[in-house]
Design a protein around this motif. Sequence first.
Motif, short mmCIF file in Angstrom:
data_model
loop_
_atom_site.label_atom_id
_atom_site.label_comp_id
_atom_site.label_asym_id
_atom_site.label_seq_id
_atom_site.Cartn_x
_atom_site.Cartn_y
_atom_site.Cartn_z
N GLY A 86 0.82 -1.20 0.00
CA GLY A 86 0.00 0.00 0.00
C GLY A 86 0.86 1.26 0.00
N PRO A 87 0.24 2.41 -0.32
CA PRO A 87 1.02 3.65 -0.46
C PRO A 87 1.79 4.07 0.78
CG PRO A 87 -1.37 4.07 -0.64
CD PRO A 87 -1.18 2.60 -0.67
N GLU A 88 1.31 3.67 1.97
CA GLU A 88 2.01 4.05 3.21
C GLU A 88 3.11 3.05 3.58
OE1 GLU A 88 1.61 6.81 4.87
OE2 GLU A 88 -0.17 7.56 3.84
N SER A 89 3.23 1.94 2.81
CA SER A 89 4.17 0.88 3.22
C SER A 89 5.63 1.32 3.25
CB SER A 89 3.98 -0.38 2.37
OG SER A 89 4.15 -0.12 1.01
N PRO A 90 6.11 2.15 2.29
CA PRO A 90 7.53 2.55 2.40
C PRO A 90 7.82 3.30 3.69
CG PRO A 90 6.70 3.00 0.19
CD PRO A 90 5.51 2.65 1.04
N GLY A 91 6.94 4.21 4.09
CA GLY A 91 7.14 4.98 5.32
C GLY A 91 7.11 4.10 6.55
N ILE A 92 6.17 3.15 6.56
CA ILE A 92 6.05 2.23 7.71
C ILE A 92 7.32 1.39 7.84
CG2 ILE A 92 4.82 0.20 8.59
CD1 ILE A 92 2.27 1.42 7.20
N LEU A 93 7.77 0.82 6.73
CA LEU A 93 8.94 -0.05 6.77
C LEU A 93 10.21 0.73 7.11
CD1 LEU A 93 9.70 -3.01 6.48
CD2 LEU A 93 10.07 -2.63 4.04
N LYS A 94 10.30 1.96 6.59
CA LYS A 94 11.48 2.80 6.88
C LYS A 94 11.65 3.03 8.37
CE LYS A 94 12.00 5.54 2.70
NZ LYS A 94 11.66 6.79 2.02
N SER A 95 10.54 3.10 9.08
CA SER A 95 10.62 3.40 10.52
C SER A 95 11.18 2.25 11.33
CB SER A 95 9.24 3.80 11.04
OG SER A 95 8.37 2.68 11.08
N VAL A 96 11.29 1.04 10.73
CA VAL A 96 11.80 -0.12 11.48
C VAL A 96 12.99 -0.79 10.80
CG1 VAL A 96 9.69 -0.64 12.77
CG2 VAL A 96 9.96 -1.55 10.46
N THR A 97 13.59 -0.11 9.83
CA THR A 97 14.78 -0.69 9.18
C THR A 97 15.75 0.41 8.76
OG1 THR A 97 15.59 -2.15 7.42
CG2 THR A 97 13.79 -0.71 6.84
N ASP A 98 17.05 0.05 8.70
CA ASP A 98 18.06 0.97 8.18
C ASP A 98 18.37 0.67 6.73
OD1 ASP A 98 18.29 2.17 10.65
OD2 ASP A 98 19.89 0.82 11.33
N ALA A 99 17.71 -0.35 6.17
CA ALA A 99 17.98 -0.72 4.76
C ALA A 99 17.62 0.43 3.84
CB ALA A 99 17.17 -1.96 4.40
N ASP A 100 18.32 0.51 2.72
CA ASP A 100 18.11 1.60 1.75
C ASP A 100 16.88 1.29 0.89
OD1 ASP A 100 18.25 3.65 -0.09
OD2 ASP A 100 19.91 2.76 -1.23
N LEU A 101 15.72 1.62 1.41
CA LEU A 101 14.48 1.33 0.68
C LEU A 101 14.33 2.23 -0.55
CD1 LEU A 101 11.84 0.76 3.50
CD2 LEU A 101 13.36 -0.88 2.41
N GLY A 114 15.03 -5.48 14.08
CA GLY A 114 15.99 -6.38 14.72
C GLY A 114 15.99 -7.79 14.16
N VAL A 115 15.16 -8.04 13.16
CA VAL A 115 15.03 -9.38 12.58
C VAL A 115 15.75 -9.43 11.23
CG1 VAL A 115 13.38 -11.00 11.58
CG2 VAL A 115 12.84 -9.85 13.73
N ALA A 123 5.92 -5.68 15.27
CA ALA A 123 6.66 -4.43 15.06
C ALA A 123 6.05 -3.62 13.91
CB ALA A 123 8.13 -4.74 14.78
N LEU A 124 5.68 -4.31 12.84
CA LEU A 124 5.07 -3.61 11.70
C LEU A 124 3.68 -3.08 12.06
CD1 LEU A 124 6.15 -6.08 8.89
CD2 LEU A 124 6.86 -3.68 9.06
N THR A 125 2.94 -3.88 12.86
CA THR A 125 1.62 -3.43 13.32
C THR A 125 1.75 -2.14 14.14
OG1 THR A 125 0.79 -5.70 13.35
CG2 THR A 125 -0.41 -4.10 14.69
#
Length: 375
Positions: free
Chosen positions: A152-167, A182-183, A213-215
Amino acid sequence: MSNVPRHTALDALHRALGATMTDFAGWDMPLRYASERDEHNAVRTRAGLFDLSHMGEITVTGPQAVNALDYALVGNIGTIGLGRARYTMICQEDGGILDDLIVYRLAETEYMVVANAGNAQIVLDAITERAAGFDAVVRDDRDAYALIAVQGPESPGILKSVTDADLDGLKYYAGLPGTVAGVPALIARTGYTGEDGFELFVEPQHAEKLWQALTDAGKDAGLVPAGLSCRDTLRLEAGMPLYGHELTTALTPFDAGLGRVVKFEKEGDFVGRAALQAAAERAETAPPRKLVGLIAEGRRVPRAGYPVVAVGEPAGKVIGEVTSGAPSPTLGRPIAMAYVDAAHAAPGTSGVGVDIRGTHEPYEVVALPFYKRQK
């Protein structure tokens, strides 16, 4: 084979969330948590969280892994760059589609093939058999992964908040190893909804922690858990084929309008090459039935297997068959994908209907997909 359904690592969590569970390809999977329409709309406008752990992961490694896959599959696996993914198919000797797949190149000589849940064993057996003459090892990794998708359109922002990967640097149909909440995970920018999103391959033991964590990260962005029911309406709106509906062993990729996945230019033989070359020539000279979109003028919902008919003269002549149909939350009307005779396949063709329990309901022929996200 056991009739007892398999459970994903998130099974207890789905039940705690009050999910309606259903048997899907031998797995007990969440069909919906509350309203499938609300889940569908959340993915289109905000974000949805899916458990896709029923998908089948098969790893192929070794000096000739690429040669084995080039022989086993119809795509040109040798041109997949490191960290990239490709949509492809595995066909029978007669050209019939055994499954559609995504192949990820994880390392120099390591590839992961992701098969549909219902075909995973068939695909595993076929690749194992076809790789026998090559210096390659085929490994069944279905129990090694849980798979969680955030779409979904908000998914990049959500995932960015829990990873340091270069999305931002992660292209569509690419994957990179990273850490999410942490996983350790393989983070892939792929999906089956028509929206931007990610699929996260993790060890089953980490699945609950990642889901939670994603929830939590998506709470303010409107993220909701989403089941198989809305996954089906999302992919239907996006014009994405579903194995067993738009794709079967009775059809070649050319019959399905997906001849582009067959790469005759690659070196060496591959299973089904001769039959597929003949199918390609047939498709050029006498086009088979074409896969089209149908939008209802009324409210009645078409279902797979319903005949598509000519409403004009001669009235009621069967000109095709519905492969998938459902109410479209985005369009507000019932929609369907159907194979129809080439003479009736052009968008805007009038006089086309669907025989719904003896009544010929009028439908508009449209080009697929029904829905395309704004980039």
